[in-house]
Structure formats: C-alpha cells, structure tokens
Design a protein around this motif. Structure first.
Motif, PDB file in Angstrom:
ATOM      1  N   GLN A   1       0.825  -1.214   0.000  1.00  0.00           N
ATOM      2  CA  GLN A   1       0.000   0.000   0.000  1.00  0.00           C
ATOM      3  C   GLN A   1       0.854   1.256   0.000  1.00  0.00           C
ATOM      4  N   ILE A   2       1.916   1.255   0.814  1.00  0.00           N
ATOM      5  CA  ILE A   2       2.800   2.413   0.870  1.00  0.00           C
ATOM      6  C   ILE A   2       3.484   2.623  -0.485  1.00  0.00           C
ATOM      7  N   GLY A   3       3.876   1.510  -1.139  1.00  0.00           N
ATOM      8  CA  GLY A   3       4.496   1.634  -2.460  1.00  0.00           C
ATOM      9  C   GLY A   3       3.569   2.291  -3.473  1.00  0.00           C
TER      10      GLY A   3
ATOM     11  N   SER B   1      12.359   3.105   1.377  1.00  0.00           N
ATOM     12  CA  SER B   1      13.003   4.202   2.110  1.00  0.00           C
ATOM     13  C   SER B   1      13.904   5.012   1.187  1.00  0.00           C
ATOM     14  N   ASN B   2      14.652   4.328   0.331  1.00  0.00           N
ATOM     15  CA  ASN B   2      15.505   5.030  -0.627  1.00  0.00           C
ATOM     16  C   ASN B   2      14.666   5.848  -1.612  1.00  0.00           C
ATOM     17  N   LYS B   3      13.541   5.291  -2.002  1.00  0.00           N
ATOM     18  CA  LYS B   3      12.655   6.017  -2.924  1.00  0.00           C
ATOM     19  C   LYS B   3      12.080   7.260  -2.252  1.00  0.00           C
TER      20      LYS B   3
ATOM     21  N   ILE C   1       7.154   2.992   7.243  1.00  0.00           N
ATOM     22  CA  ILE C   1       8.171   2.069   6.737  1.00  0.00           C
ATOM     23  C   ILE C   1       9.180   1.737   7.835  1.00  0.00           C
ATOM     24  N   SER C   2       9.565   2.741   8.604  1.00  0.00           N
ATOM     25  CA  SER C   2      10.484   2.503   9.712  1.00  0.00           C
ATOM     26  C   SER C   2       9.878   1.554  10.738  1.00  0.00           C
TER      27      SER C   2
END
Length: 329
Positions: A155-157, A247-249, A195-196
């Motif tokens: 979902q976050i993606g 996280s990188n994104k 995400i964390s």
C-alpha cells in the motif's frame, strides 16, 4: 479480556473455536491459544494457575531488557515482538506483544488490536485454518504478521507512486504550489514513519524466528515447523529489503521536493533582483536631476522635463530588453 481458542469438533477438521471467557469461568483444558487483551491482574493469575507459568505485566513488557526479549523458563519459551498497530490511521504505532509457547498452549499478551491478529483469528475458525498444535498457532500468527507487513508495504508503495506523480507533475502556481509541496513533505514524513515501523517490527520477528529455530527440539512433530520458520525468515528478509527500497525512494522524493522548493525560491529571488536592476538606472537619472546645484543647464531647458522622463523610461526598458535577450526572464 481473555479469548480462548480450542480445537473445533470433528466435522471441522484443523480449525479452532473462539470463545470469550466470562468472569468466573475457567479456562478449558484443551485450550490451544489463550489471547490476553489488556488483561487485569486477576486474569493473569488465572492463566498462570492454568499453565504454571509467569505472565509479564504491562510494565514489565515496557521495561524489558534486550536480554529478556527471548528466553526459556520452566519449559516455556518467552518471546516478545513489536507489531504494527493502527496502520490504516494517520498515527500508526508499534505495540509489544509477548508470545509464551508451552507444550499445552500458546499464550499471547497484548495491549492493542493489531489487524494481523484479527486476520489470523478469522482464518483459524475456517476448516483447514489451523492445525491443533500450539506451534501451529504460533506459526499462523507469525505468518499473519508477516503478511500484514507485506500488505502495508505494498500500500505504501502505491501511495509513493501517486505522490511521485503529484510532485513531478505539479502544475499549480503561486501559493497553491507551495501548499502542495508542504503537503508532500508531510506525506513523505508519515510514510517514512510507517516504513520505519515495519522494518523495526520485522527485525523483532526475525529474531523471534531465529530463537525458535535454535531452541525448539527436533522431534518428528516439529520438523515441519522448522522448515516453515526458515521460510518465514526468508520472507522477513525480503520484506526488509523491500522496506529499504521504499526508504531510498522516499529519500529521493524528499530531495527532489526540497530541490523544487529551492528552485521556486530562487525564481522569486531572481525576480526581485531583476526588478531592482531594472529600476536602478531610472533611479540614477532621477537622483542626478534631483540635485540642488545652482548651475545645472538642463533645469532651464524648455524640454528638460520631458527629456528627463523619456530618459528614465529608456533607462528602465533597456535592462529589461537585455534580460529578455539573455533569457534571464
């Protein structure tokens, strides 16, 4: 509150029956999963007497030492993991969940309502939902926690993709554009927190699985669980890699958003600088003819004033034309 899950009748193979224990009611001897939700001290004592184990209180769970997260005591395995709760809201949080695995039953102690527990409970009451073993209940719960973490990251993606599109295709102007950038920064921060939290939860779950794989005896009945736990460890590691990618994104989107904000600020500063330069030559002309010297021939010319006005206008136009020619505007 105590929720007891016990094997269902013969007509429903490999499934559990759910029962909320009423005050004064005893725990059935065939209970496979005893779920303690914000238990009182009396409820803790009831479970302790039933299984001859110690139930950690809320204060003990909060003040637990790293060395006491995973340990064995009185032939029971005590494991504490952090599980994401309220993940669909604006304020997700991690809660500590204690898993106590004994030969007779699995006990879970929690002070929250993770959706993963509800997912597994709904699945366990269906035929084939859970084998009648405490290890199977624990395996199903861990699988539900992992599946929920993967669902949250998916979902976050999707939200990050929509956020990226809104940032780079932002056609708003002025204050509305600035407001959209502020909203994007807040959204990036919220998604970063989730995400964390997912990564932190998966780290504790991975430690729990490694402890299970190392501490469980290896009779024939637990052989299948060893393989399932190793598979779960690989799933957790893949989720951690996915969380790192997201996280990188997010970091890229944060840098891009701040870069766009900087460009907006530079454009505003450039506009003020150009306006200042445009009005500098006319100001110079006006300053010269504003002097109070007695001998200034132009002051007595009949067309002195119109010529001064024309000179001021030309002095303002020439810098503007020059800036347009250089494409600075």
């Amino acid at each position: 509150m105590i929720i007891v899950h016990r094997p269902a009748d013969v007509s429903k193979t490999e499934s559990l029956e759910r029962h909320i224990l009423r005050p004064g009611e005893i725990i059935p001897d065939d209970a496979l999963w005893i779920d303690l939700i914000e238990p009182t001290r009396d409820e803790d004592r009831l479970v302790e007497q039933h299984l001859a184990i110690e139930i950690p209180t809320r204060e003990e769970m909060a003040d637990i030492e790293p060395s006491e997260i995973l340990y064995r005591e009185n032939n029971a395995r005590y494991m504490t993991a952090r599980v994401l709760c309220n993940s669909d809201s604006e304020t997700p949080k991690l809660i500590d969940v204690s898993f106590i695995l004994t030969e007779r039953a699995l006990v879970t102690v929690r002070y929250g309502e993770p959706r993963s527990f509800a997912m597994f409970a709904a699945r366990a009451i269906k035929p084939g939902g859970c084998r009648p073993q405490p290890e199977a209940v624990l395996d199903g719960l861990i699988e539900a926690v992992i599946d929920r973490a993967a669902e949250i990251l998916a979902q976050i993606g999707s939200r990050i993709d929509r956020l990226s599109q809104s940032i780079f295709e932002n056609e708003r102007m002025g204050s509305r554009r600035a407001a959209s950038f502020r909203a994007a920064l807040k959204s990036i921060g919220r998604k970063g927190d989730i995400i964390s939290n997912v990564r932190e939860s998966m780290v504790t779950v991975e430690r729990l699985l490694l402890f299970l794989s190392a501490s469980m005896p290896r009779p024939q009945k637990s052989k299948d669980f060893q393989a399932e736990w190793r598979t779960a460890i690989r799933d957790v590691q893949s989720i951690e890699e996915h969380a790192t990618f997201l996280s990188n994104k997010l970091q890229f989107l944060l840098d891009a958003t701040l870069g766009l904000v900087t460009i907006e600020q530079n454009d505003i500063i450039k506009l003020f600088s150009v306006v200042s330069v445009i009005f500098l030559p006319p100001t110079l002309v006006a300053s010269i003819y504003g002097m109070n010297f007695q001998i200034m021939p132009e002051l007595h010319w009949e067309f002195g004033y119109p010529l001064a006005i024309i000179l001021i206008v030309v002095a303002a136009i020439l810098p503007y034309v020059f800036f347009r020619w250089k494409r600075w505007l």
